[in-house]
Design an enzyme around this catalytic site. Structure first.
Site, short mmCIF file in Angstrom:
data_model
loop_
_atom_site.label_atom_id
_atom_site.label_comp_id
_atom_site.label_asym_id
_atom_site.label_seq_id
_atom_site.Cartn_x
_atom_site.Cartn_y
_atom_site.Cartn_z
N ASP A 2 -4.99 7.42 8.73
CA ASP A 2 -5.12 6.84 10.07
C ASP A 2 -4.94 7.90 11.13
OD1 ASP A 2 -5.65 4.22 9.40
OD2 ASP A 2 -3.53 3.74 9.17
N ARG A 49 -4.03 9.61 3.88
CA ARG A 49 -2.82 10.37 4.18
C ARG A 49 -1.97 10.57 2.92
NH1 ARG A 49 -0.32 13.85 7.56
NH2 ARG A 49 1.90 13.60 7.41
N ASP A 86 4.58 0.53 11.85
CA ASP A 86 3.43 -0.22 11.34
C ASP A 86 3.42 -1.69 11.82
OD1 ASP A 86 2.60 2.06 10.12
OD2 ASP A 86 3.07 1.45 8.08
N LYS A 131 0.84 -1.21 0.00
CA LYS A 131 0.00 0.00 0.00
C LYS A 131 0.87 1.26 0.00
CE LYS A 131 -1.73 1.97 3.92
NZ LYS A 131 -1.52 3.43 3.91
N ASN A 132 1.87 1.27 0.89
CA ASN A 132 2.64 2.50 1.05
C ASN A 132 3.55 2.78 -0.13
OD1 ASN A 132 1.34 3.00 3.39
ND2 ASN A 132 3.07 2.56 4.75
C1 UD1 Z 1 4.32 6.80 6.25
C2 UD1 Z 1 3.38 5.63 6.09
C3 UD1 Z 1 2.90 5.13 7.45
C4 UD1 Z 1 4.07 4.85 8.36
C5 UD1 Z 1 5.01 6.06 8.41
C6 UD1 Z 1 6.27 5.81 9.21
C7 UD1 Z 1 2.30 6.07 3.98
C8 UD1 Z 1 1.04 6.45 3.26
N1 UD1 Z 1 2.22 6.04 5.31
O1 UD1 Z 1 3.57 7.88 6.82
O2 UD1 Z 1 2.14 3.92 7.25
O3 UD1 Z 1 3.59 4.56 9.67
O4 UD1 Z 1 5.40 6.43 7.08
O5 UD1 Z 1 6.96 4.72 8.72
O6 UD1 Z 1 3.32 5.77 3.38
N2 UD1 Z 1 6.65 14.33 10.91
C9 UD1 Z 1 6.78 15.65 11.31
N3 UD1 Z 1 6.75 16.60 10.34
C10 UD1 Z 1 6.62 16.31 9.01
C11 UD1 Z 1 6.49 14.96 8.62
C12 UD1 Z 1 6.51 13.98 9.61
O7 UD1 Z 1 6.93 15.95 12.49
O8 UD1 Z 1 6.63 17.23 8.19
C13 UD1 Z 1 6.70 13.27 11.95
C14 UD1 Z 1 5.39 12.49 12.04
O9 UD1 Z 1 4.46 13.14 12.85
C15 UD1 Z 1 5.88 11.19 12.63
C16 UD1 Z 1 7.25 10.99 11.97
O10 UD1 Z 1 7.66 12.29 11.56
O11 UD1 Z 1 6.08 11.33 14.01
C17 UD1 Z 1 7.24 10.05 10.79
O12 UD1 Z 1 6.35 10.49 9.80
P1 UD1 Z 1 6.51 10.12 8.25
O13 UD1 Z 1 7.70 9.24 8.08
O14 UD1 Z 1 6.43 11.38 7.48
O15 UD1 Z 1 5.21 9.26 7.99
P2 UD1 Z 1 4.17 9.35 6.82
O16 UD1 Z 1 4.87 9.62 5.52
O17 UD1 Z 1 3.05 10.24 7.21
#
Ligand code: UD1
Length: 421
Positions: free
Chosen positions: A119, A95, A309, A22-23
């Site tokens: 989520d 997301r 995850d 999915k991701n």
């Molecule tokens: C993606 C995955 C999700 C997975 C996550 C971490 C998808 C659609 N989703 O989510 O399933 O759990 O990676 O492996 O691919 N953060 C900030 N600022 C930002 C961006 C992120 O503070 O601008 C923080 C987030 O709140 C979180 C951490 O960084 O605590 C990781 O987030 P990120 O790696 O960006 O996750 P997603 O891309 O949202």
């Protein structure tokens, strides 16, 4: 609303095939925005998020449908006329809709996007996306409900992320593909799904070095120079881990075909520490287990650490392991909402901040539980296979967002499980 009914099962036996991730697939679909013509993706998982992303892309000018007679191959037809302002109803539920930001900036130099959903793990900021893109010349006007961005002069930059965010890495790379000059992104996310997207972009004509490492170098190429390709989605390490966890939980001997041991090293190491016999070859991973698991301590970390995850699955395994295990969540402090549901089955789990202390119990008992999100939902299904009696899981629509026929695949390896309307 559908429900899943899981009965105490095991041992499991046979083979299960891992679908595409999915991701990865959602981001690969978005890459079709770059080039006019017909793009193809194979090894596409049968999940509802693919349909949601298809609708979002449809509203932007890319028609998405399945190849004739196939349910695992997508054809994405880019009309050449791409809109920069998707309607809110297509953005709110996933997301990954934030992933149109980078490509639309690269392609249209302009975006208007409502804040994406997905989520609910608590606060999910996008400050790193914005800081990185701002360094490349993008001007933002955002509030709590929407993002507006313009880039008259999109240029390369030296960017270092505070944290290796998956989404920020992907958006910065995607914008850099058509930026003027070179972008060097340090502390980039190294997840296999990020590498899959970079690989696809290179196949389309982008210039990206350091794929799979924490330093990505992107040399911008002229807008309009990318071309459509056919690409196979990387296999889903989280779905693979779900089937492995089911075996670890109730015992058995199952070959998880298509599981990439090289993408799951830390998870497999934890399973081994807990007493699961893990054997890998290039075609998949065989897991064998009989007897009670041993408790271990686990921390979630960015790749190659244990992914957040996997966490609901690991907490579920600890719930019946011998001893006390401490789970530390380093990515999403709010991601313990399923603990209450596991407790309804008799699990003994206490949370404190970003830690969960899990006292393994001898038995779980079936109950009615609610899936709060995709991965937690799957973990409750796995728990239900070990619980005495019958566990009824509602909130199945969350599971459908990320799992391709979870019930059918578990039933095929001997689980007593069904889905009912
Ligand atoms: C993606 C995955 C999700 C997975 C996550 C971490 C998808 C659609 N989703 O989510 O399933 O759990 O990676 O492996 O691919 N953060 C900030 N600022 C930002 C961006 C992120 O503070 O601008 C923080 C987030 O709140 C979180 C951490 O960084 O605590 C990781 O987030 P990120 O790696 O960006 O996750 P997603 O891309 O949202």
């Amino acid at each position: 609303m559908d429900r899943i009914v899981a009965h105490q099962s095991g041992p499991l036996a046979g083979e299960v095939i891992v679908p595409g991730a999915k991701n990865s697939v959602l981001k690969l679909m978005v890459a079709s925005l770059y080039a006019e013509g017909e793009h193809r993706l194979t090894n596409v998982p049968g999940i509802s998020d693919v349909l949601t992303m298809g609708a979002l892309l449809g509203s932007l000018g890319v028609q998405v449908g399945f190849a004739e007679g196939r349910h695992d191959e997508l054809v994405l037809s880019n009309s050449g006329d791409i809109a920069w302002n998707p309607p809110p109803e297509n953005v709110e539920s996933i997301r990954a809709s934030i992933n149109v930001l980078g490509p639309l900036i690269a392609r249209c130099r302009r975006v208007r996007l409502d804040m994406p959903g997905g989520d609910d793990f608590g606060d999910r900021p996008i400050d790193m996306h914005i800081a990185g893109l701002t360094a490349m010349g993008v001007e933002f006007d955002t509030d709590a409900t929407h993002i507006e961005a313009r880039a008259e002069n999109l240029h390369g930059a030296e960017i270092a992320l505070d944290f290796p965010s998956v989404g920020a890495t992907e958006n910065i790379v995607c914008a850099a593909v058509h930026a003027d000059g070179r972008t060097v992104l340090r502390n980039a996310a190294r997840e296999p799904e990020v590498a899959d997207l970079c690989q696809l972009l290179v196949e389309m004509g982008a210039r990206i070095d350091g794929i799979g490492t924490s330093v990505l170098t992107i040399d911008g190429v002229e807008a309009g120079s990318l071309h459509p390709v056919s690409h196979a989605v990387v296999n889903d390490r989280i779905q693979a881990a779900t089937y492995m966890s089911a075996v670890a939980m109730v015992g058995g001997d199952v070959f998880v075909r298509g599981a990439r041991a090289d993408h799951m090293e830390m998870f497999l190491r934890k399973l081994s520490e807990m007493g699961v016999d893990v054997g890998a070859d290039p075609t998949g991973v065989r897991v064998r287990c009989n007897g009670r698991l041993r408790a271990v301590d686990v921390q979630t970390l960015p790749y190659p650490g244990v992914a957040t995850d996997y966490k609901p699955l690991m907490v579920t395994l600890l719930a019946m392991a011998d001893g006390i295990g401490v789970m530390t969540e380093n990515l999403y402090p709010g991601r313990f909402r399923y603990v209450e549901e596991l407790s309804k089955l008799g699990a003994d789990i206490r949370t404190d901040g970003h830690h969960a202390v899990v006292h393994g119990v001898d038995r779980l008992r079936g109950a009615a539980v609610v899936a709060p999100d995709i991965r937690a939902g799957a973990a409750l299904v796995v728990a239900g296979l070990a619980a005495e009696g019958r566990t009824i899981i509602s909130g199945v629509e969350h599971i459908d967002r990320g799992y391709d026929d979870l019930v059918g695949r578990l039933a095929a390896i001997g689980a007593t499980i069904e889905r009912s309307a």
